[in-house]
Design an enzyme around this catalytic site. Sequence first.
Site, PDB file in Angstrom:
ATOM      1  N   GLU A   1      28.869 -41.594  10.154  1.00  0.00           N
ATOM      2  CA  GLU A   1      28.486 -42.333  11.363  1.00  0.00           C
ATOM      3  C   GLU A   1      27.789 -43.650  11.046  1.00  0.00           C
ATOM      4  OE1 GLU A   1      27.853 -38.417  14.216  1.00  0.00           O
ATOM      5  OE2 GLU A   1      26.122 -39.496  13.430  1.00  0.00           O
TER       6      GLU A   1
ATOM      7  N   ASP B   1      -8.662  -5.726   5.823  1.00  0.00           N
ATOM      8  CA  ASP B   1      -7.558  -6.284   5.033  1.00  0.00           C
ATOM      9  C   ASP B   1      -7.223  -7.716   5.458  1.00  0.00           C
ATOM     10  OD1 ASP B   1      -7.196  -4.058   3.489  1.00  0.00           O
ATOM     11  OD2 ASP B   1      -5.723  -3.142   4.827  1.00  0.00           O
TER      12      ASP B   1
ATOM     13  N   ASP C   1       0.860  -1.179   0.000  1.00  0.00           N
ATOM     14  CA  ASP C   1       0.000   0.000   0.000  1.00  0.00           C
ATOM     15  C   ASP C   1       0.895   1.227   0.000  1.00  0.00           C
ATOM     16  OD1 ASP C   1       0.880  -0.160   2.556  1.00  0.00           O
ATOM     17  OD2 ASP C   1      -1.077  -0.363   3.485  1.00  0.00           O
TER      18      ASP C   1
ATOM     19  N   THR D   1      29.812 -32.627  19.453  1.00  0.00           N
ATOM     20  CA  THR D   1      30.769 -31.990  18.552  1.00  0.00           C
ATOM     21  C   THR D   1      30.141 -31.431  17.282  1.00  0.00           C
ATOM     22  OG1 THR D   1      31.321 -33.980  17.341  1.00  0.00           O
ATOM     23  CG2 THR D   1      32.541 -33.597  19.375  1.00  0.00           C
ATOM     24  N   ASP D   2      28.838 -31.657  17.074  1.00  0.00           N
ATOM     25  CA  ASP D   2      28.219 -31.146  15.836  1.00  0.00           C
ATOM     26  C   ASP D   2      27.312 -29.953  16.066  1.00  0.00           C
ATOM     27  OD1 ASP D   2      29.404 -32.815  14.163  1.00  0.00           O
ATOM     28  OD2 ASP D   2      27.671 -34.091  13.746  1.00  0.00           O
TER      29      ASP D   2
HETATM   30  P1  ATP Z   1      -2.918   3.766   1.518  1.00  0.00           P
HETATM   31  O1  ATP Z   1      -2.647   2.782   0.451  1.00  0.00           O
HETATM   32  O2  ATP Z   1      -2.403   5.138   1.175  1.00  0.00           O
HETATM   33  O3  ATP Z   1      -2.509   3.312   2.881  1.00  0.00           O
HETATM   34  P2  ATP Z   1      -5.587   3.109   2.066  1.00  0.00           P
HETATM   35  O4  ATP Z   1      -5.757   1.977   1.135  1.00  0.00           O
HETATM   36  O5  ATP Z   1      -5.421   2.814   3.507  1.00  0.00           O
HETATM   37  O6  ATP Z   1      -4.458   4.064   1.541  1.00  0.00           O
HETATM   38  P3  ATP Z   1      -7.782   4.687   2.902  1.00  0.00           P
HETATM   39  O7  ATP Z   1      -7.096   5.144   4.133  1.00  0.00           O
HETATM   40  O8  ATP Z   1      -8.882   3.719   2.973  1.00  0.00           O
HETATM   41  O9  ATP Z   1      -6.773   4.137   1.842  1.00  0.00           O
HETATM   42  O10 ATP Z   1      -8.222   6.021   2.172  1.00  0.00           O
HETATM   43  C1  ATP Z   1      -8.999   5.983   0.996  1.00  0.00           C
HETATM   44  C2  ATP Z   1      -9.561   7.355   0.789  1.00  0.00           C
HETATM   45  O11 ATP Z   1     -10.428   7.661   1.870  1.00  0.00           O
HETATM   46  C3  ATP Z   1      -8.532   8.470   0.779  1.00  0.00           C
HETATM   47  O12 ATP Z   1      -8.149   8.764  -0.542  1.00  0.00           O
HETATM   48  C4  ATP Z   1      -9.238   9.641   1.392  1.00  0.00           C
HETATM   49  O13 ATP Z   1      -9.865  10.403   0.391  1.00  0.00           O
HETATM   50  C5  ATP Z   1     -10.301   9.002   2.264  1.00  0.00           C
HETATM   51  N1  ATP Z   1      -9.886   9.060   3.666  1.00  0.00           N
HETATM   52  C6  ATP Z   1      -8.783   8.546   4.206  1.00  0.00           C
HETATM   53  N2  ATP Z   1      -8.723   8.778   5.527  1.00  0.00           N
HETATM   54  C7  ATP Z   1      -9.834   9.462   5.824  1.00  0.00           C
HETATM   55  C8  ATP Z   1     -10.374  10.015   7.031  1.00  0.00           C
HETATM   56  N3  ATP Z   1      -9.747   9.906   8.180  1.00  0.00           N
HETATM   57  N4  ATP Z   1     -11.546  10.648   6.950  1.00  0.00           N
HETATM   58  C9  ATP Z   1     -12.192  10.752   5.799  1.00  0.00           C
HETATM   59  N5  ATP Z   1     -11.751  10.288   4.644  1.00  0.00           N
HETATM   60  C10 ATP Z   1     -10.583   9.646   4.641  1.00  0.00           C
END
Ligand code: ATP
Length: 590
Positions: free
Chosen positions: A377, A312, A20, A407-408
Amino acid sequence: LVRNLEAVETLGSTTFICTDKTGTLTRNEMAVVEAWTPAGTLGVDGLGYEPDAAVSASSPAVWELGKGLALAAMRCSTGYAAHVDGRWQARGDPTEAAIDAFARRLGLDTEADRRGHLARLRFPFDPRTRRMAVVIDGMAVVKGAPDSVIPLCGNLDEVAALHVAEGLSARGLRVLAVAAQPMEAAGPVPMTLADVERGLSLLGLVGLEDPPREEVGPALAACRRAGISVAMITGDHPSTAAAIADAVGLRHPESPVLVGAQLPSDDAVLASTVDHDGIVVARVSPEDKLRIARALRCRGHVVAMTGDGVNDAPALHEADIGVAMGRSGTDVAREAADLVLLDDAFSSIVSGVEQGRATFVNIRRFLTYHLTDNVAELTPFVVWALSGGQFPLALGVLQILALDLGTDTLSAVALGAEPPARHLLDRPPVRGRLLNGTVLRRAFGLLGPVVAATTMLAFLVSLITSGWSPGEPFPSGDTLRAASGAAFMTVVIAQTANAFACRSSTVWPARLGWSSNRLLLPATSIELLFSLVVLFVTPIALVLGHASPPPAGWAVALVSGPLVLAVDGLDKWARSRRGGADESASRGVS
Ligand code: ATP
């Protein structure tokens, strides 16, 4: 942090890394550098989370709109900036801490606001819709990805606002849109997100900078030399993702930037679409990540996949190596992962791959070492058994135990800690089984027979120089014990040389440097000392059934070491002439 030991071995075979963006390729140190309102823009000059930085606005009205935007965004956040240990740091989501810092920079007392205004209702960030909402102090605020929030707003031209967001993203900025609508402070709390999201007006956009990590460039170059493809799989906007991929050198000029929603539904087509080094897949959902990991594995790749969110976890499970973020990741992601990056950095994955390759090769080293020993051995027993018990056992059970345990062991441990070869990442990924042809041939076809033959020779020479002639009945008592002592010391000395020979299947030990494995010299010295103790301390020697060998037995034992090194050297030389060394080097056998 390796949570699953076998993962180290698999790491060495990794052929595809899906990484990511935030925190892994970038520093995860967010800062709002630009904010857009329908009346004009504000610029911020300063990184970090400190409350003081120069903010410029095109007019006082824009400044006021910027304040409204920052206040709403800050109220729709749970992360904030805090002054801890003498410096301003992010608490919670760094994106939200940066918004808090931006609000402070505009003169807002965000801490007092947080204390004075409690949210009546919160809808947490949803990685599928990419937005979150809050109902607080007479208004509802929605904050999220522009393409997710702007279509909900009715106060301005959607296309124009998306165009501004696109411009900010193309500069590598993470962009958030913030929208709000008034709500009766004392009225009933809306029960659904749909109620909150009806009738929103866009307050503006914030663009956040997150500088790329400097060490990513060399780590990516190492991956390419090592034959490992790297793809960026991110939830962020495609333009932001592409700009960061370009900045760190991940993307090739011709590499496509795909969007999660447009990925082919057929898994085979998906696999061939994403199986390219330097590809960027943006706006992916957790399901997309899972499908990509599965598709690449079906194409024969060994896949390492990073992730930090709760959702994830399935993708981390599916990948051969699930990699979670130690600092910014969730506990669920860490639980599902095989590897946790304590510093969140991409370069640590590459170091892990190097360690994995080194571990794989080290296992082969000590396998060669142990199997050689086993041949030596086993041979006295085979000779004894084939002769129907007529030929005496050159090595008894207790002597074999003393060899295996005394010894090994230390040498084997030292071989397991062999430092990674210098050019370990200049070769294609390690593939195949641990017990490959090189290990089997060297242990059973070369070094094992040499050690076994010298052991039997030392035994026979000791018997003959003590007065025994072939054809006569075998002696017993002291003569037999001394001959057995010669066989014992031959195995010990030959194995000492073998430990150095096993440090590489292609390079002679002198070229590696006799002391370049800092553990091996002390290990072999302790083992030699141990063998002399069990040979010369009479009560122990009597229990083991051996005694100090006659001079001829000592001579064969002492020659066995140089002999093993000479045979090993000749074999390595002959194979390098035939090109065999190149082949094994290219297969990751150092
Ligand atoms: P990366 O690969 O950069 O770690 P990610 O896959 O974790 O990103 P997200 O954090 O899910 O991506 O963010 C996806 C989108 O959601 C961002 O482009 C942003 O526009 C929006 N976003 C991220 N964080 C926030 C937040 N705290 N509040 C509102 N929107 C957010």
